[in-house]
Design a protein around this motif. Structure first.
Motif, mmCIF file in Angstrom:
data_model
loop_
_atom_site.group_PDB
_atom_site.id
_atom_site.type_symbol
_atom_site.label_atom_id
_atom_site.label_comp_id
_atom_site.label_asym_id
_atom_site.label_seq_id
_atom_site.Cartn_x
_atom_site.Cartn_y
_atom_site.Cartn_z
ATOM 1 N N ARG A 66 0.822 -1.213 0.000
ATOM 2 C CA ARG A 66 0.000 0.000 0.000
ATOM 3 C C ARG A 66 0.859 1.268 0.000
ATOM 4 N N HIS A 67 1.942 1.274 0.747
ATOM 5 C CA HIS A 67 2.703 2.512 0.946
ATOM 6 C C HIS A 67 4.081 2.522 0.288
ATOM 7 N N GLY A 68 4.519 1.401 -0.235
ATOM 8 C CA GLY A 68 5.757 1.363 -1.012
ATOM 9 C C GLY A 68 6.953 1.924 -0.268
ATOM 10 N N ASP A 69 7.653 2.843 -0.893
ATOM 11 C CA ASP A 69 8.895 3.379 -0.329
ATOM 12 C C ASP A 69 8.685 4.228 0.913
ATOM 13 N N ASP A 70 7.449 4.566 1.245
ATOM 14 C CA ASP A 70 7.173 5.309 2.476
ATOM 15 C C ASP A 70 7.025 4.387 3.691
ATOM 16 N N THR A 71 7.257 3.086 3.483
ATOM 17 C CA THR A 71 7.095 2.111 4.560
ATOM 18 C C THR A 71 8.402 1.907 5.314
ATOM 19 N N PRO A 129 6.853 8.333 6.145
ATOM 20 C CA PRO A 129 7.575 9.112 5.130
ATOM 21 C C PRO A 129 8.853 9.720 5.684
ATOM 22 N N ALA A 130 9.820 9.937 4.816
ATOM 23 C CA ALA A 130 11.136 10.441 5.219
ATOM 24 C C ALA A 130 11.040 11.747 5.999
ATOM 25 N N ALA A 131 10.116 12.614 5.630
ATOM 26 C CA ALA A 131 10.014 13.931 6.269
ATOM 27 C C ALA A 131 9.627 13.832 7.744
ATOM 28 N N ALA A 164 15.405 0.617 12.956
ATOM 29 C CA ALA A 164 14.436 0.819 11.875
ATOM 30 C C ALA A 164 15.108 0.664 10.521
ATOM 31 N N ALA A 165 14.338 0.180 9.571
ATOM 32 C CA ALA A 165 14.809 0.067 8.191
ATOM 33 C C ALA A 165 13.728 0.603 7.273
ATOM 34 N N ALA A 166 14.068 1.614 6.486
ATOM 35 C CA ALA A 166 13.107 2.245 5.576
ATOM 36 C C ALA A 166 13.351 1.764 4.150
ATOM 37 N N CYS A 167 12.271 1.551 3.429
ATOM 38 C CA CYS A 167 12.380 1.031 2.058
ATOM 39 C C CYS A 167 13.246 1.925 1.177
ATOM 40 N N ASP A 168 13.054 3.240 1.271
ATOM 41 C CA ASP A 168 13.771 4.144 0.378
ATOM 42 C C ASP A 168 15.267 4.189 0.670
ATOM 43 N N ILE A 169 15.669 3.882 1.906
ATOM 44 C CA ILE A 169 17.089 3.892 2.266
ATOM 45 C C ILE A 169 17.745 2.544 1.970
ATOM 46 N N VAL A 170 17.095 1.467 2.385
ATOM 47 C CA VAL A 170 17.669 0.138 2.182
ATOM 48 C C VAL A 170 17.591 -0.278 0.719
ATOM 49 N N HIS A 196 18.007 3.691 16.004
ATOM 50 C CA HIS A 196 19.108 3.570 15.047
ATOM 51 C C HIS A 196 18.508 3.199 13.689
ATOM 52 N N LEU A 197 18.815 3.982 12.676
ATOM 53 C CA LEU A 197 18.255 3.784 11.336
ATOM 54 C C LEU A 197 19.251 3.055 10.453
#
Length: 225
Positions: A66-71, A129-131, A164-170, A196-197
């Protein structure tokens, strides 16, 4: 008079048929409701009410789609939890786990996937979201540091490590890879007092069942939720 009696008899017979037909339907309805409740209960951890592993995985993948890279995948590990069990009792430990579960649920919101992986370890998959990421993670760490009051009035100081692991970063939406990266990030920042990200490099670290190789409890990942 005879016609009236015959009409009343027909009405009575129809009512009897309807009542007789309704009885098994009512029985099946009760059975269906009971079965549904049992199935729903089987998907949840009996202590905290959070999702068990299979239900969590299914919900988490829905959130990712549903949220893609914002997950983001967030793993939480209660700090010094063994000390609570050893010095204050397992009942006190249960209260701490329930309090943590309630806080995670409130923080993540109703659309997130929130699970107790086992013991004092939890996982959340949610839109982040990243923001808003830095603020949201800081809020989580702060919430998990609020002391817990037991039924007898005793106050327990608590804290938790967060990775934490974010889709857009990993650079992936694969749940297993994201969990591995979040787990590595959690233990990189263990007891640091902040979330820790993970970077993309965390996803390439050696792992056992999706967890950092050599860390405590790797053999239990996926068995208990």
């Amino acid at each position: 008079m005879d016609s009236v009696l015959r009409f009343q008899a027909r009405i009575g017979h129809r009512a009897l048929l309807l009542t007789t037909a309704a009885l098994p339907l009512t029985g099946w309805t009760v059975h269906a409701i009971t079965l549904h409740r049992r199935l729903a209960a089987a998907k949840k951890d009996p202590l905290t009410g959070l999702l068990r592993r299979d239900a969590y995985t299914a919900r988490a993948r829905q959130v990712l789609r549903r949220h893609g890279d914002d997950t983001a995948v967030v793993l939480v590990d209660q700090d010094h939890f063994k000390d609570v069990n050893d010095t204050m009792s397992h009942a006190a430990g249960d209260v701490v786990l329930m309090a943590t579960a309630a806080r995670l649920t409130a923080w993540a919101g109703p659309r997130a996937a929130v699970s107790r992986l086992g013991g004092d370890e939890f996982a959340i998959v949610l839109e982040m979201p990243a923001a808003r990421r830095e603020v949201r993670l800081a809020q989580l760490v702060q919430m998990l540091r609020v002391p817990v009051t037991l039924d007898d009035g005793q106050v327990v100081d608590v804290a938790a490590s967060v990775g934490a692991a974010a889709c857009d970063i990993v650079g992936t939406r694969d749940l297993s890879v994201l969990q591995r990266a979040a787990d590595a990030a959690l233990y990189e920042g263990k007891h640091s007092g902040r979330a820790h990200l993970a970077t993309a490099a965390y996803a390439t670290l050696p792992s056992v069942n999706g967890r950092r190789a050599g860390r405590p409890g790797t053999s239990l990942w996926g068995r208990v939720a």
